[in-house]
Write a protein that holds these residues in place. Structure first.
Motif, PDB file in Angstrom:
ATOM      1  N   LEU A   1     -71.836  22.543 -30.519  1.00 31.49           N
ATOM      2  CA  LEU A   1     -71.067  23.461 -31.278  1.00 31.49           C
ATOM      3  C   LEU A   1     -70.370  24.407 -30.364  1.00 31.49           C
ATOM      4  O   LEU A   1     -70.806  24.904 -29.246  1.00 31.49           O
TER       5      LEU A   1
ATOM      6  N   TYR B   1     -70.746  18.626 -41.330  1.00 35.22           N
ATOM      7  CA  TYR B   1     -69.567  19.198 -40.497  1.00 35.22           C
ATOM      8  C   TYR B   1     -69.415  17.889 -39.311  1.00 35.22           C
ATOM      9  O   TYR B   1     -68.433  17.788 -38.791  1.00 35.22           O
TER      10      TYR B   1
ATOM     11  N   ILE C   1     -65.559  24.137 -38.630  1.00 37.02           N
ATOM     12  CA  ILE C   1     -66.853  24.912 -39.616  1.00 37.02           C
ATOM     13  C   ILE C   1     -66.131  26.036 -40.161  1.00 37.02           C
ATOM     14  O   ILE C   1     -66.176  26.157 -41.405  1.00 37.02           O
ATOM     15  N   HIS C   2     -65.513  26.920 -39.487  1.00 40.50           N
ATOM     16  CA  HIS C   2     -65.250  28.546 -39.886  1.00 40.50           C
ATOM     17  C   HIS C   2     -64.306  29.143 -38.989  1.00 40.50           C
ATOM     18  O   HIS C   2     -64.298  29.054 -37.910  1.00 40.50           O
TER      19      HIS C   2
ATOM     20  N   TRP D   1     -66.082  25.362 -34.281  1.00 42.01           N
ATOM     21  CA  TRP D   1     -65.937  23.970 -34.375  1.00 42.01           C
ATOM     22  C   TRP D   1     -67.120  22.977 -34.192  1.00 42.01           C
ATOM     23  O   TRP D   1     -68.070  23.443 -33.269  1.00 42.01           O
TER      24      TRP D   1
ATOM     25  N   LEU E   1     -75.918  21.715 -40.417  1.00 38.67           N
ATOM     26  CA  LEU E   1     -74.472  21.142 -39.678  1.00 38.67           C
ATOM     27  C   LEU E   1     -74.130  19.721 -40.041  1.00 38.67           C
ATOM     28  O   LEU E   1     -73.121  19.244 -39.543  1.00 38.67           O
TER      29      LEU E   1
END
Length: 211
Positions: free
Chosen positions: A151, A50, A63-64, A72, A47
């Motif tokens: 997260l 990020y 993130i994706h 995020w 992580l």
């Protein structure tokens, strides 16, 4: 498709977590989303790329983007908080990665005003579950021992949040405020809302409904 038995095991990598969520092929049913976050065992190293903070306010790091969700990593320096908000049509699952999060929840009255509820503190490993019109604010206390990293997974992908100005919060009298001060502070807690339904079962049910 991943079997229920396999899904019940720990999810040990970020890639594995995202692969499971991708299998929904669209918005991830909230029970499956929250269950997956409970089973995820974060690796701080994966992580780290990020993780980025800002002195001007908490920072959201993408993130994706999946078929029906976004992941995020939110980074909060001590003293930084979000505005009061809801998630406007999205479910939100949060897992605390570093530090302790402070979250205050609000109840919306029929006249649109807000009533301040309890303030919770969430330690590392806590999963916070909220849906759609849940109203709250979250952040890192100024006197915290370390900065906060969390997260966040929104499904469907979050396209906007509704913000509520402080002026909408119902004011209470000083005497009532003092009487309720201790009652309004909840202790550090673990998983906020535990969801027993396995992720794979939730994904299959979602696909069946879409036909």
């Amino acid at each position: 498709m991943v079997s229920d038995k396999r899904t019940l095991k720990a999810i040990c990598t970020l890639k594995r977590l995202l692969d499971l969520l991708d299998q929904a092929g669209g918005p991830v049913p909230p029970p499956g989303l929250f269950a997956a976050l409970e089973r995820y065992k974060p690796n701080r190293d994966e992580l780290a790329k990020y993780q980025a903070f800002s002195r001007g306010g908490y920072r959201r790091n993408l993130i994706h983007t999946g078929p029906g969700y976004q992941a995020w990593l939110l980074c909060w320096k001590r003293g930084q908080f979000s505005p009061i908000h809801d998630h406007s049509g999205s479910a939100c699952g949060v897992r605390i990665i570093q530090g302790v999060a402070a979250e205050t929840v609000f109840r919306k009255r029929r006249d649109g005003r807000l009533v301040r509820g309890k303030t919770f503190t969430h330690s590392v490993g806590t999963v916070i579950a909220s849906v759609d019109q849940d109203v709250h604010t979250m952040g890192c206390m100024a006197d915290a021992a370390e900065d906060l990293v969390s997260l966040h997974i929104y499904s469907p992908a979050l396209t906007g949040m509704k913000f509520y100005p402080e002026e909408l919060v119902v004011k209470v009298s000083p005497s009532r405020s003092r009487q309720s001060a201790l009652a309004s502070i909840a202790p550090v807690r673990g998983v906020s809302k535990r969801v027993k339904r396995p992720l794979a079962a939730s994904i299959r049910a979602s696909k069946a409904r879409r036909g």
